[in-house]
Design an enzyme around this catalytic site. Structure first.
Site, mmCIF file in Angstrom:
data_model
loop_
_atom_site.group_PDB
_atom_site.id
_atom_site.type_symbol
_atom_site.label_atom_id
_atom_site.label_comp_id
_atom_site.label_asym_id
_atom_site.label_seq_id
_atom_site.Cartn_x
_atom_site.Cartn_y
_atom_site.Cartn_z
ATOM 1 N N GLU A 1 -6.817 -5.018 4.410
ATOM 2 C CA GLU A 1 -7.310 -3.887 3.700
ATOM 3 C C GLU A 1 -8.029 -3.937 2.465
ATOM 4 O O GLU A 1 -8.964 -3.094 2.331
ATOM 5 C CB GLU A 1 -5.805 -3.073 3.269
ATOM 6 C CG GLU A 1 -6.124 -1.439 2.927
ATOM 7 C CD GLU A 1 -4.750 -0.866 2.851
ATOM 8 O OE1 GLU A 1 -4.157 -1.222 1.954
ATOM 9 O OE2 GLU A 1 -4.718 0.238 3.333
ATOM 10 N N CYS B 1 -4.676 -0.257 -7.227
ATOM 11 C CA CYS B 1 -3.788 -0.695 -6.406
ATOM 12 C C CYS B 1 -3.480 -2.456 -6.057
ATOM 13 O O CYS B 1 -2.598 -2.979 -6.318
ATOM 14 C CB CYS B 1 -3.633 -0.196 -5.134
ATOM 15 S SG CYS B 1 -4.804 -0.463 -3.865
ATOM 16 N N CYS C 1 0.889 -1.184 -0.133
ATOM 17 C CA CYS C 1 0.145 -0.020 -0.049
ATOM 18 C C CYS C 1 0.910 1.275 -0.034
ATOM 19 O O CYS C 1 1.586 1.408 0.928
ATOM 20 C CB CYS C 1 -0.858 -0.086 1.202
ATOM 21 S SG CYS C 1 -1.731 1.635 1.565
ATOM 22 N N GLU D 1 -0.172 1.833 9.066
ATOM 23 C CA GLU D 1 -1.442 2.576 9.519
ATOM 24 C C GLU D 1 -1.040 2.838 10.979
ATOM 25 O O GLU D 1 -0.284 2.294 11.515
ATOM 26 C CB GLU D 1 -2.505 1.594 9.805
ATOM 27 C CG GLU D 1 -3.525 1.515 8.357
ATOM 28 C CD GLU D 1 -2.897 0.615 7.401
ATOM 29 O OE1 GLU D 1 -2.132 -0.100 7.260
ATOM 30 O OE2 GLU D 1 -3.266 1.006 6.109
ATOM 31 N N HIS E 1 -12.368 6.072 -3.305
ATOM 32 C CA HIS E 1 -11.235 4.977 -2.620
ATOM 33 C C HIS E 1 -11.513 3.646 -3.160
ATOM 34 O O HIS E 1 -10.741 2.682 -3.186
ATOM 35 C CB HIS E 1 -11.094 5.125 -1.157
ATOM 36 C CG HIS E 1 -9.672 4.715 -0.645
ATOM 37 N ND1 HIS E 1 -8.519 5.362 -1.167
ATOM 38 C CD2 HIS E 1 -9.468 3.889 0.232
ATOM 39 C CE1 HIS E 1 -7.467 4.817 -0.670
ATOM 40 N NE2 HIS E 1 -8.182 4.015 0.139
ATOM 41 N N TYR F 1 -9.243 0.814 -5.465
ATOM 42 C CA TYR F 1 -8.744 -0.471 -4.920
ATOM 43 C C TYR F 1 -8.725 -1.345 -6.253
ATOM 44 O O TYR F 1 -8.172 -2.423 -6.372
ATOM 45 C CB TYR F 1 -9.694 -1.173 -4.032
ATOM 46 C CG TYR F 1 -9.345 -0.834 -2.803
ATOM 47 C CD1 TYR F 1 -9.270 0.305 -2.272
ATOM 48 C CD2 TYR F 1 -9.188 -1.887 -1.822
ATOM 49 C CE1 TYR F 1 -8.392 0.920 -0.985
ATOM 50 C CE2 TYR F 1 -8.912 -1.533 -0.499
ATOM 51 C CZ TYR F 1 -8.480 -0.353 0.114
ATOM 52 O OH TYR F 1 -8.233 -0.051 1.196
ATOM 53 N N CYS G 1 -2.931 7.520 -2.332
ATOM 54 C CA CYS G 1 -4.241 7.653 -2.802
ATOM 55 C C CYS G 1 -5.399 8.183 -1.849
ATOM 56 O O CYS G 1 -6.323 8.843 -2.503
ATOM 57 C CB CYS G 1 -4.632 6.559 -3.563
ATOM 58 S SG CYS G 1 -3.407 5.290 -3.410
ATOM 59 N N THR H 1 -4.085 5.020 7.130
ATOM 60 C CA THR H 1 -3.124 4.736 6.110
ATOM 61 C C THR H 1 -2.151 6.128 5.875
ATOM 62 O O THR H 1 -2.531 6.982 5.521
ATOM 63 C CB THR H 1 -3.802 4.288 4.726
ATOM 64 O OG1 THR H 1 -4.486 3.126 5.155
ATOM 65 C CG2 THR H 1 -2.838 4.014 3.733
HETATM 66 FE FE1 SF4 Z 1 -3.375 1.954 -0.024
HETATM 67 FE FE2 SF4 Z 1 -4.710 1.102 -2.153
HETATM 68 FE FE3 SF4 Z 1 -5.842 2.691 -0.524
HETATM 69 FE FE4 SF4 Z 1 -3.830 3.533 -2.231
HETATM 70 S S1 SF4 Z 1 -5.890 2.858 -2.678
HETATM 71 S S2 SF4 Z 1 -4.115 4.127 0.038
HETATM 72 S S3 SF4 Z 1 -2.491 1.757 -2.243
HETATM 73 S S4 SF4 Z 1 -5.098 0.560 -0.009
HETATM 74 FE FE FE Z 2 -6.655 1.852 2.286
#
Ligand code: SF4
Ligand code: FE
Length: 482
Positions: free
Chosen positions: A445, A297, A98, A255, A290, A294, A102, A189
């Site tokens: 996560e 990422c 992670c 985190e 968000h 996902y 983002c 995060t």
């Molecule tokens: Fe982490 Fe993915 Fe959230 Fe970005 S989108 S903060 S990489 S979990």
């Molecule tokens: Fe996250």
């Protein structure tokens, strides 16, 4: 734009109060348990400066009218939304973790459109404040932590009904020059990778919860802020000094809990204060962005895990077995399904009133709900292909021990041409992603980040327009006229 080195230097200047393993830290940036996580964020600077990735990692800012790091950009088209997903996939591929930045990107995009609508409907001046704040974030190429999740105490009670009123972050004092806030944000995060903390409310609120309807941004070293670093499986392996047992020796995520102990927020940095009717919209949009993230990422991390599974099959001598080939195809199918959702909700994005583009919320929620399931199946297949050695093998120190090392090299060898150490390295990487420190990002996560599965189900049921589907059926069944 900043370089990776300038990013590390800028973090070194911050005076933050950070606790880890029961001790207050003197050194944050070079701490071996924290550094891999900062390295992952630094990659967002490194790749933005690489001509090869310029299109994906930078964008023409509608505020500064010049190119900025895409992680600070307001999406100006559906194409921007698609590029974001592609950028996150690439980041996942390069870091297998992670990379944290983002959350802030998603926060600024959500706050932009919601403050615009607040000003339009209420005559407030939040959007102007926000845009001038964002100009600085872009100008200085800052990392913003989007802080939404409150501790929430008794889940059956609203913020103001909690036995302890601080279980949701709230305004405790209003002054002419700003506000004072108290509370905490949990599982934040990238809290320690950030220059700025942007706080948002965590649920839709009613009039009785007005003190909790607050959105603002603060420098991450503001007086009264305290950070408590979260543990991860196998995290102290990072203190052992080797590079094998950690699995992913360069990158990680983190985190932390952030405590706000009567923190003053200047007026110019407040973007919502009491407008409870807009909390739901802000939560929905931030979560939507968000959930889109996902689909990028986690797919990138999935690419690494699929690659590792295919590679270990070769090292083990099982690569030609038909069931192994089938399993790898299955992993690819699942991973690309997630990507398809990420791309779909982006390409169907549309402009909000502020001009900033929003993803298709239904598809973004479908994307994230799939992410709560498919990475688990991908991880299960990877574990199947890896074999039990992934969790029974001796340590790096044993491997390098003059007396027992040769036994390990001899008896843990797979195919003759591949050094034993390579086989062990690949297994440790897979262990990291599926059950070690990296699994915080890839598994749990995926389950709870950007909201737990039930939150997506609720949004899907709200967005699905079941009434129109029933009508389709009634028309074709000859009950209603077309
Ligand atoms: Fe982490 Fe993915 Fe959230 Fe970005 S989108 S903060 S990489 S979990
Ligand atoms: Fe996250």
């Amino acid at each position: 734009m900043k370089t990776a080195e300038e990013y590390f230097d800028s973090l070194r200047k911050l005076k933050r109060k950070v606790y880890l393993l029961g001790e207050e830290l003197e050194e944050v940036v070079d701490h071996p348990m924290i550094r891999p996580s900062l390295n992952a964020v630094a990659k967002t600077y490194e790749l933005a400066g690489d001509p090869q990735y310029r299109e994906l990692f930078t964008a023409e800012s509608n505020i500064l009218r010049r190119r900025v790091n895409r992680f600070t950009h307001l999406h100006q088209s559906a194409e921007d939304l698609v590029k974001k997903v592609k950028m996150l996939r690439l980041m996942g591929q390069k870091t297998a973790s992670c990379f944290q930045r983002c959350v802030g990107l998603d926060a600024i995009n959500a706050v932009d459109s919601v403050t615009f609508e607040m000003d339009r409907e209420l005559g407030t001046e939040y959007h102007r404040r926000f845009r001038s704040y964002l100009a600085r974030v872009q100008e200085e190429d800052l990392v913003v932590d989007g802080a939404m999740t409150d501790p929430k105490g008794d889940r059956s009670l609203s913020p103001s009904r909690q036995a302890d009123p601080d279980l949701y972050l709230r305004v405790v004092e209003k002054r002419e020059e700003g506000i004072v806030v108290r509370g905490a944000k949990v599982h934040q995060t990238g809290a320690l990778s950030a220059h700025e903390i942007m706080v948002m409310p965590t649920v839709a609120m009613g009039p009785e919860d007005s003190d909790y309807a607050v959105c603002f941004a603060l420098p991450s070293d503001s007086p009264g802020l305290l950070y408590i670093y979260g543990r991860q499986a196998g995290d102290t392996r990072k203190l052992e000094g080797g590079s094998l047992d950690v699995g992913n020796c360069r990158y990680g995520g983190h985190e932390a809990m952030i405590v706000f102990d009567n923190v003053f927020v200047p007026r110019e940095r407040v973007f919502m204060c009491g407008e409870h009717a807009f909390t739901g919209r802000l939560v929905e949009r931030f979560a939507g962005y968000h959930r889109q993230s996902y689909g990028g990422c986690k797919v990138g991390v999935g690419d690494v895990l699929i690659g590792a599974a295919a590679q270990i099959a070769e090292y083990n001598g099982t690569a030609k077995a038909s069931h192994i080939r089938e399993k790898i195809i299955e992993m690819i199918h699942l991973n690309e399904t997630l990507y398809a959702c990420g791309i779909a909700c982006s390409s169907q994005g549309a402009p909000t009133a502020s001009g900033t583009y929003l993803i298709d919320l239904l598809l973004a929620n479908v994307c994230k709900l799939n992410v709560t399931r498919l990475p688990y199946e991908i991880a299960r297949l990877a574990e199947d292909i890896a074999g039990g050695l992934m969790v029974t093998m001796p340590s790096e120190k044993d491997l390098h021990h003059p007396e027992i090392g040769p036994y390990i090299r001899k008896y843990l060898k797979g195919v003759a041409e591949v050094p034993t150490e390579n086989r062990l390295r690949m297994l440790r990487l897979m262990e990291n992603i599926t059950m070690g420190a990296g699994a915080v990002g890839y598994r749990t996560e995926s389950m709870h980040g950007a909201g737990s599965p039930q939150a997506q189900r609720i949004m899907i049921s709200r967005q699905a327009n079941l009434e129109s589907k029933k009508r389709l059926a009634r028309v074709l069944a000859g009950i209603d006229k077309e």
